[in-house]
Design an enzyme around this catalytic site. Structure first.
Site, PDB file in Angstrom:
ATOM      1  N   ASP A 364       0.846  -1.195   0.000  1.00  0.00           N
ATOM      2  CA  ASP A 364       0.000   0.000   0.000  1.00  0.00           C
ATOM      3  C   ASP A 364       0.881   1.246   0.000  1.00  0.00           C
ATOM      4  OD1 ASP A 364      -2.263   1.946   1.075  1.00  0.00           O
ATOM      5  OD2 ASP A 364      -3.282   0.086   0.560  1.00  0.00           O
ATOM      6  N   ASP A 365       0.365   2.344   0.472  1.00  0.00           N
ATOM      7  CA  ASP A 365       1.049   3.640   0.444  1.00  0.00           C
ATOM      8  C   ASP A 365       2.430   3.561   1.122  1.00  0.00           C
ATOM      9  OD1 ASP A 365       1.471   6.299   0.129  1.00  0.00           O
ATOM     10  OD2 ASP A 365      -0.293   6.961   1.228  1.00  0.00           O
ATOM     11  N   ARG A 441      -6.657  16.308   2.920  1.00  0.00           N
ATOM     12  CA  ARG A 441      -5.609  15.335   3.280  1.00  0.00           C
ATOM     13  C   ARG A 441      -4.208  15.855   2.910  1.00  0.00           C
ATOM     14  NH1 ARG A 441      -3.781   9.176   2.003  1.00  0.00           N
ATOM     15  NH2 ARG A 441      -3.810   8.477   4.140  1.00  0.00           N
ATOM     16  N   LYS A 474      -4.078  -0.934  -6.675  1.00  0.00           N
ATOM     17  CA  LYS A 474      -5.118  -0.227  -5.909  1.00  0.00           C
ATOM     18  C   LYS A 474      -5.013   1.240  -6.291  1.00  0.00           C
ATOM     19  CE  LYS A 474      -6.403   0.777  -1.081  1.00  0.00           C
ATOM     20  NZ  LYS A 474      -6.010   0.501   0.309  1.00  0.00           N
ATOM     21  N   ASP A 476      -6.083   4.761  -5.781  1.00  0.00           N
ATOM     22  CA  ASP A 476      -6.736   5.539  -4.714  1.00  0.00           C
ATOM     23  C   ASP A 476      -7.014   6.972  -5.165  1.00  0.00           C
ATOM     24  OD1 ASP A 476      -7.757   6.017  -2.205  1.00  0.00           O
ATOM     25  OD2 ASP A 476      -6.001   5.254  -1.138  1.00  0.00           O
ATOM     26  N   MET A 477      -7.827   7.679  -4.408  1.00  0.00           N
ATOM     27  CA  MET A 477      -8.184   9.074  -4.741  1.00  0.00           C
ATOM     28  C   MET A 477      -8.717   9.669  -3.442  1.00  0.00           C
ATOM     29  SD  MET A 477     -10.107  11.673  -6.041  1.00  0.00           S
ATOM     30  CE  MET A 477     -11.652  11.091  -5.439  1.00  0.00           C
ATOM     31  N   CYS A 524     -10.516   3.014  -5.256  1.00  0.00           N
ATOM     32  CA  CYS A 524     -10.582   3.375  -3.843  1.00  0.00           C
ATOM     33  C   CYS A 524     -10.621   4.893  -3.793  1.00  0.00           C
ATOM     34  CB  CYS A 524      -9.335   2.850  -3.119  1.00  0.00           C
ATOM     35  SG  CYS A 524      -9.229   3.338  -1.381  1.00  0.00           S
ATOM     36  N   ASP A 546     -12.873   2.581   4.431  1.00  0.00           N
ATOM     37  CA  ASP A 546     -11.676   2.523   5.276  1.00  0.00           C
ATOM     38  C   ASP A 546     -11.998   1.945   6.645  1.00  0.00           C
ATOM     39  OD1 ASP A 546      -9.837   3.333   3.490  1.00  0.00           O
ATOM     40  OD2 ASP A 546      -9.548   5.348   4.292  1.00  0.00           O
TER      41      ASP A 546
HETATM   42  C1  GLA Z   1      -6.713   5.790   1.781  1.00  0.00           C
HETATM   43  C2  GLA Z   1      -7.197   4.379   1.508  1.00  0.00           C
HETATM   44  C3  GLA Z   1      -6.525   3.433   2.480  1.00  0.00           C
HETATM   45  C4  GLA Z   1      -5.027   3.530   2.310  1.00  0.00           C
HETATM   46  C5  GLA Z   1      -4.576   4.955   2.484  1.00  0.00           C
HETATM   47  C6  GLA Z   1      -3.115   5.126   2.136  1.00  0.00           C
HETATM   48  O1  GLA Z   1      -7.128   6.244   3.000  1.00  0.00           O
HETATM   49  O2  GLA Z   1      -8.585   4.316   1.600  1.00  0.00           O
HETATM   50  O3  GLA Z   1      -6.974   2.126   2.258  1.00  0.00           O
HETATM   51  O4  GLA Z   1      -4.671   3.051   1.038  1.00  0.00           O
HETATM   52  O5  GLA Z   1      -5.310   5.853   1.661  1.00  0.00           O
HETATM   53  O6  GLA Z   1      -2.694   6.433   2.237  1.00  0.00           O
END
Ligand code: GLA
Length: 735
Positions: A364-365, A441, A474, A476-477, A524, A546
């Site tokens: 992930d991030d 954010r 994944k 994301d946004m 996402c 989340d």
């Molecule tokens: C969002 C996504 C999470 C995760 C974070 C990472 O909040 O919904 O699942 O990936 O970003 O920064």
């Protein structure tokens, strides 16, 4: 089936009909949308439905001298401004002379078997019955094309519109809805889904009285505060009985749904792009298309409506290699380690995951240069060599050598103010030049209305996805729009910015998804902030929320299930106590709830005890055996008192799985029963329960008895808070 009988148009699906006719004055009069009816070969069976067009009542406006009726008193397929219909309009145009009146009348109609693809937006696929009616504005020669697609086996009819500037001068389109449906009668109830971050899809029922009930988003995405999927019920509709309708939009931007109720027993529903802060300038001959609107009808309650919409989303919205493929069981690093990741740590987590049977390991991030927290580095999409020596490729090969595939998190539509990208292209961010910006954010949105920004994202992400053997992305946004202003548009076109941004997102996502057809893409947006049919045209699944807390997930996933199939939303088993709510829950319940979705884990397996790891191993091998049913089976919801129950059944009804969930424990429930749905009443089923030791047989019963009387649930099974039990039902072979 689409039938034209003289001035009458009749559209039918397996269980529903919709019809309208051309009035002598040229407007389209809406006659009916509901249970399937027999129109007769000459349409005369409908004679009694048409409205009396004679005489405009009281203070209402007569359409013209000859006909002397008022459009305000009619049910119509589309309405404009200025000719007497004061209800919610379908189209609004600011003509070159500043007037806002439109007067569209019938010009021609075509039925064919293959609607053209939309030019700017995604839309449903695989339609074989299509109707286009062309209307022409009497004053300015504008053209309004109304399109209907019919999907008989899903009981779905879609609608959309195209507006072409037929005048010799530029005009400003102020609104173009996607569908307008006028209903007669009263006793209607609207169902819609509100929410917020980590709290998506709360179902609200509102009895519709006089006035307007509006659901809308204006933050640039479909949003978790108001999903574009809405429902309408009549009388005492329940899960399995009564008349209801569902409406959705194939669109991920600002949307608008309005139930406009008149005291005289009329209800108008419209949906489309939110007209607030929207306008679109069109030069002579230019065309604007509205998103596709999806409608379904059920005379068997919400469950049937959901199954129609699930089938439609699976067959006619999802596309690409993964649309109907069973999804891999993944482990995501986010709740396991957040930003604190590096190759060593992730590999030790991956070893545990592989040993438990996980199939896909998702980073992930936090994997790219400078990304130590959420204040920086979005836009600088090169792997952090400090965390991943030699880049991601060697790391991915190590994951593969453990027997898993590898996946990656990206957030392509964003830029951090603290990033190389922002330094080089500050003007690519969506903000008002020279004015303060309200951050979300701690990051900015890139201006996707700008074609150069779109091209950059396509190129950069192509590099990111090819740097290693990536099997899953994944996408994301994580923020909504603010300070909307696109530098790529002139001053008088800023009303187009949000919609052009949404079109830009589709262009970018579609280009990448088509370039990397083997990658499984998961959408996402801080969870479900962009969960809609438009996003599902490009991403086969979306991270639902989340919040991974089991109790909250029951209501979130149940909310989604009204309009979206289980394969479309993902759910992960996470740690207890839960990181978002602090609530502890049994591992079994976290698993049982997450099963009804595209499934995975999101926890630090290195911290799990031996007992839990053993359970997780058993859960994974169980899910592998039954996942086709969980992800693609026919879902039915039912509730009895304090209990929530979901059943998924195979298309042929021979296999089913059911969960019964109890939020608040306490006394034993001596009368608790399992009431599975969707079984074949003539078959005998062996019923088993899944507990931590594995699958345990309970006995046999007929499908008719199980559905009518229910199977008793052993008292001990649902004792504690957040307890749940999973049942399996398999038909015996006949003699
Ligand atoms: C969002 C996504 C999470 C995760 C974070 C990472 O909040 O919904 O699942 O990936 O970003 O920064």
């Amino acid at each position: 089936m689409i039938k034209r009988i003289g001035d009458l148009f009749a559209l039918s699906t397996d269980s529903a009909s919709c019809c309208f006719k051309i009035l002598p004055t040229g407007q389209l009069e809406h006659l009916f949308y509901g249970k399937r009816i027999n129109f007769g070969d000459d349409g005369r069976l409908l004679d009694l439905f048409a409205q009396d067009c004679k005489g405009a009542a009281g203070g209402s406006i007569a359409y013209d001298d000859a006909s002397k009726f008022s459009l305000d008193g009619m049910s119509l397929e589309s309405s404009g401004r200025g000719k007497g219909d004061a209800r919610e309009p379908f189209v609004e145009v600011e003509n070159a002379d500043g007037s806002m009146t439109t007067d569209f009348v019938f010009e021609s109609a075509d039925v064919d078997s293959c609607p053209a693809e939309m030019r700017t937006l995604p839309s449903s696929r695989g339609c074989r019955e299509h109707l286009c009616v062309t209307l022409k504005d009497k004053n300015f020669s504008h053209i309004l094309r109304l399109h209907w697609n019919v999907y008989p086996e899903c009981d779905v009819i879609t609608r959309r519109a195209e507006f072409t500037n037929g005048s010799g001068a530029s005009v400003r389109l102020r609104r173009l809805m996607s569908a307008q449906i006028d209903f007669e009668g009263d006793g209607f109830v609207a169902g819609d889904f509100s929410g917020s971050w980590a709290h998506e899809m709360n179902l609200n029922f509102t009895p519709l009285a006089s006035g307007r009930h509006v659901v809308e988003s204006s933050c640039g995405v479909s949003s978790s505060s108001a999903n574009p999927f809405v429902m309408l019920g009549r009388g005492g509709v329940s899960q399995d009985s009564g008349e209801c309708w569902g409406f959705n939009l194939v669109y991920s931007g600002n949307h608008y749904e309005c139930f406009d109720v008149e005291s005289g027993g009329r209800l108008r529903f419209v949906n489309g792009i939110n007209p607030k802060e929207f306008s679109f300038s069109l030069a002579p001959g230019e065309t604007f298309e509205s998103p596709e609107s999806v409608a379904s009808y059920s005379d068997n309650g919400w469950n049937r409506l959901s199954r129609n919409l699930h089938r439609f989303a699976r067959l006619h919205i999802a596309r690409g290699e993964w649309s109907d493929r069973e999804r891999p069981i993944l482990l995501n690093s986010w709740e396991a380690a957040y930003f604190d990741i590096d190759q060593m740590k992730l590999l030790s987590l991956a070893e545990k995951a592989a040993a438990a049977g996980v199939e896909l390991f998702v980073v992930d991030d936090g994997w790219f240069k400078g990304r130590t927290d959420d204040t920086r580095a979005l836009g600088d999409w090169d792997a952090d060599e400090g965390k991943f020596p030699g880049g991601l490729a060697p790391f991915v090969e190590k994951i593969k050598s453990l027997g898993m595939k590898a996946g990656l998190w990206v957030e392509p539509e964003m830029v951090s103010a603290e990033s190389e990208l922002f330094k080089a292209h500050g003007d690519w961010a969506l903000d008002i030049p020279g004015k303060g910006h309200s951050e979300g954010r701690r990051q900015r949105m890139l201006d996707l209305a700008n074609p150069s920004v779109q091209d950059f994202i396509i190129e950069k992400m192509s590099e990111v996805f090819s740097q290693a053997d990536i099997s899953y992305v994944k996408w994301d946004m994580n923020r909504a729009m603010s300070d909307v202003y696109s530098r790529s548009l002139s001053r008088d076109r800023q009303g187009e910015a949000a919609h052009r941004h949404t079109m830009g997102f589709y262009r970018v996502a579609k280009a990448l998804v088509e370039k990397f057809p083997h990658i499984l893409f998961e959408g996402c947006a801080s969870g479900g902030n962009r969960f809609d049919l438009g996003a599902l045209c490009v991403f086969p699944q979306i991270w639902a929320s989340d919040c991974t807390d089991a109790l909250r997930r029951v209501s979130i996933q149940e909310g989604y299930s009204y309009g979206y199939p289980q394969s479309a939303f993902s759910a992960h088993v996470s740690a207890s106590p839960n990181h978002q709510t602090g609530r502890a829950s049994p591992l079994e319940t976290r698993f049982n709830v997450a099963c009804f979705a595209s499934f995975g884990y999101e926890m630090d397996l290195r911290a799990a005890g031996k007992g839990d790891l053993e359970k997780i191993k058993r859960q994974i091998s169980f899910y592998k055996k039954w996942r086709g049913l969980f992800q693609f089976g026919q879902l039915r919801r039912s509730r009895c008192g304090d209990l929530v129950e979901w059943t998924v059944a195979s298309e042929d009804s021979r296999r089913a799985a059911a969960i019964v969930f109890r939020a608040r424990g306490g006394d034993d429930l001596p009368l608790a029963r399992l009431f599975p749905r969707g079984l074949d009443p003539s078959l005998v089923y062996s019923v088993g329960v899944v507990d931590s030791g594995g699958e345990r047989a309970l006995g046999k019963a007929g499908g008719d008895a199980l559905m009518a009387i229910g199977a008793r649930i052993e008292p001990g099974l649902l004792r504690g808070d957040l307890s749940s039990a999973m049942f399996l039902l398999e038909a015996e072979d006949g003699e």
